[in-house]
Structure formats: structure tokens, C-alpha cells
Motif scaffolding. Structure first.
Motif, PDB file in Angstrom:
ATOM      1  N   SER A  19      60.524  17.999  32.228  1.00  0.00           N
ATOM      2  CA  SER A  19      60.911  19.371  31.906  1.00  0.00           C
ATOM      3  C   SER A  19      59.727  20.302  32.124  1.00  0.00           C
ATOM      4  O   SER A  19      58.579  19.875  32.104  1.00  0.00           O
ATOM      5  CB  SER A  19      61.406  19.477  30.454  1.00  0.00           C
ATOM      6  N   SER A  20      60.048  21.591  32.339  1.00  0.00           N
ATOM      7  CA  SER A  20      59.012  22.591  32.565  1.00  0.00           C
ATOM      8  C   SER A  20      59.554  23.975  32.251  1.00  0.00           C
ATOM      9  O   SER A  20      60.690  24.283  32.602  1.00  0.00           O
ATOM     10  CB  SER A  20      58.537  22.555  34.018  1.00  0.00           C
ATOM     11  N   THR A  21      58.721  24.801  31.614  1.00  0.00           N
ATOM     12  CA  THR A  21      59.123  26.188  31.387  1.00  0.00           C
ATOM     13  C   THR A  21      58.871  27.045  32.627  1.00  0.00           C
ATOM     14  O   THR A  21      59.356  28.165  32.700  1.00  0.00           O
ATOM     15  CB  THR A  21      58.360  26.790  30.190  1.00  0.00           C
ATOM     16  N   THR A  22      58.118  26.515  33.599  1.00  0.00           N
ATOM     17  CA  THR A  22      57.805  27.267  34.814  1.00  0.00           C
ATOM     18  C   THR A  22      58.972  27.290  35.790  1.00  0.00           C
ATOM     19  O   THR A  22      59.197  28.272  36.472  1.00  0.00           O
ATOM     20  CB  THR A  22      56.568  26.681  35.519  1.00  0.00           C
ATOM     21  N   SER A  23      59.721  26.180  35.868  1.00  0.00           N
ATOM     22  CA  SER A  23      60.839  26.100  36.806  1.00  0.00           C
ATOM     23  C   SER A  23      61.826  25.044  36.349  1.00  0.00           C
ATOM     24  O   SER A  23      61.496  24.188  35.528  1.00  0.00           O
ATOM     25  CB  SER A  23      60.326  25.752  38.218  1.00  0.00           C
ATOM     26  N   ALA A  24      63.016  25.093  36.917  1.00  0.00           N
ATOM     27  CA  ALA A  24      64.007  24.051  36.659  1.00  0.00           C
ATOM     28  C   ALA A  24      63.566  22.801  37.408  1.00  0.00           C
ATOM     29  O   ALA A  24      63.196  22.864  38.585  1.00  0.00           O
ATOM     30  CB  ALA A  24      65.380  24.497  37.139  1.00  0.00           C
ATOM     31  N   VAL A  25      63.572  21.658  36.743  1.00  0.00           N
ATOM     32  CA  VAL A  25      63.151  20.408  37.354  1.00  0.00           C
ATOM     33  C   VAL A  25      64.345  19.755  38.034  1.00  0.00           C
ATOM     34  O   VAL A  25      65.391  19.570  37.419  1.00  0.00           O
ATOM     35  CB  VAL A  25      62.551  19.457  36.296  1.00  0.00           C
ATOM     36  N   VAL A  99      52.376  15.736  27.347  1.00  0.00           N
ATOM     37  CA  VAL A  99      52.916  17.018  26.899  1.00  0.00           C
ATOM     38  C   VAL A  99      51.866  18.057  27.245  1.00  0.00           C
ATOM     39  O   VAL A  99      50.807  18.121  26.624  1.00  0.00           O
ATOM     40  CB  VAL A  99      53.231  16.999  25.389  1.00  0.00           C
ATOM     41  N   GLU A 100      52.147  18.838  28.290  1.00  0.00           N
ATOM     42  CA  GLU A 100      51.154  19.707  28.911  1.00  0.00           C
ATOM     43  C   GLU A 100      51.332  21.174  28.510  1.00  0.00           C
ATOM     44  O   GLU A 100      52.399  21.742  28.700  1.00  0.00           O
ATOM     45  CB  GLU A 100      51.274  19.602  30.437  1.00  0.00           C
ATOM     46  N   HIS A 101      50.269  21.737  27.981  1.00  0.00           N
ATOM     47  CA  HIS A 101      50.220  23.172  27.674  1.00  0.00           C
ATOM     48  C   HIS A 101      49.256  23.789  28.674  1.00  0.00           C
ATOM     49  O   HIS A 101      48.108  23.349  28.778  1.00  0.00           O
ATOM     50  CB  HIS A 101      49.703  23.400  26.243  1.00  0.00           C
ATOM     51  N   TYR A 102      49.730  24.788  29.411  1.00  0.00           N
ATOM     52  CA  TYR A 102      48.889  25.398  30.444  1.00  0.00           C
ATOM     53  C   TYR A 102      49.290  26.858  30.607  1.00  0.00           C
ATOM     54  O   TYR A 102      50.286  27.308  30.044  1.00  0.00           O
ATOM     55  CB  TYR A 102      49.010  24.648  31.770  1.00  0.00           C
ATOM     56  N   GLU A 103      48.493  27.567  31.379  1.00  0.00           N
ATOM     57  CA  GLU A 103      48.816  28.964  31.676  1.00  0.00           C
ATOM     58  C   GLU A 103      49.065  29.098  33.164  1.00  0.00           C
ATOM     59  O   GLU A 103      48.317  28.561  33.975  1.00  0.00           O
ATOM     60  CB  GLU A 103      47.668  29.879  31.257  1.00  0.00           C
ATOM     61  N   PRO A 108      51.714  31.521  28.867  1.00  0.00           N
ATOM     62  CA  PRO A 108      51.639  30.136  28.410  1.00  0.00           C
ATOM     63  C   PRO A 108      52.880  29.362  28.862  1.00  0.00           C
ATOM     64  O   PRO A 108      53.985  29.907  28.881  1.00  0.00           O
ATOM     65  CB  PRO A 108      51.575  30.253  26.889  1.00  0.00           C
ATOM     66  N   GLN A 109      52.670  28.104  29.252  1.00  0.00           N
ATOM     67  CA  GLN A 109      53.760  27.261  29.759  1.00  0.00           C
ATOM     68  C   GLN A 109      53.706  25.904  29.076  1.00  0.00           C
ATOM     69  O   GLN A 109      52.686  25.516  28.495  1.00  0.00           O
ATOM     70  CB  GLN A 109      53.619  27.073  31.271  1.00  0.00           C
TER      71      GLN A 109
END
Length: 119
Positions: A19-25, A99-103, A108-109
């Protein structure tokens, strides 16, 4: 650099984005990450889904990794850079989850990657 992690080395391990908040996987073609680890250093590459190819490098302390990354997007060839922190977890069946937290894009993503289930 050294590690006192309870989770084993990431060296040579493969992970798939769940899963990703940046794009649909795309579950049929998720981004795939290959990690290498030595003496607390982390590096690797990734591709698939929305990414043509990418690279990352960083460090590991215990069950936390910090990386800087750069990748090229499939859609328009744009280069994306960023930094992130991942917590390493074990799934109920013993696989490793990141579990990745990044910008990215100034926001924030959050993404989750897991080792694939053995065939």
C-alpha cells in the motif's frame, strides 16, 4: 555502524509494495524492492508499478532504517527524490514488513512493503 536488531538482516531480501499514500498500488505489478545490508549500511534498488527504476542508500539502527531515495517515474520520466524512515516488523507468519514514513511532493507519505509469501 552496528545493529542490535531483533529482525534479521535485510541483505538480499526482496519486498513488494502492499500500500502507498502516494499512488494506487497495482497488485499485479507492484513496485519491487531489493535490499542489501552490511555493518549498519543499507542500499538497494526498486522498480515496477509507477517507477521505471529507483535507488536508495541509508543506515539501520535496531529495527529502524533511514534512507535517501531517487527514482524515475514511468508516466513522464520525472526524477523524484526524498528521505524516509522505516520501521521493521515481523508478520504473523515470520516475514518482514517495512512501514515507511517519507516525504514526497512536499507532503508526508506512508507505504507498506512486505516480503512475498514463499511459493
Amino acid at each position: 555502524m552496528s545493529s542490535t536488531a531483533t529482525i534479521p538482516s535485510l541483505d538480499g531480501r526482496r519486498f513488494l509494495m502492499v500500500s502507498s499514500t502516494t499512488s494506487a498500488v497495482d497488485p499485479e505489478s507492484p513496485s519491487e524492492f531489493v535490499y542489501w545490508e552490511k555493518d549498519g549500511a543499507i542500499w538497494g534498488d526498486y522498480s515496477g508499478d509507477t517507477v521505471t527504476f529507483g535507488r536508495f542508500v541509508g543506515t539501520r539502527t535496531g529495527d529502524t532504517i533511514w534512507v535517501s531515495f531517487v527514482h524515475v517515474l514511468v508516466s513522464d520520466g520525472a526524477v523524484v527524490t526524498g528521505d524516509g524512515e522505516s520501521q521493521l516488523e515481523l508478520t504473523d507468519d515470520g516475514r518482514i514488513r517495512l512501514v515507511e514514513h517519507y516525504e514526497m511532493h512536499g507532503l508526508p507519505q506512508l507505504s507498506v512493503c512486505e516480503e512475498p509469501v514463499a511459493a
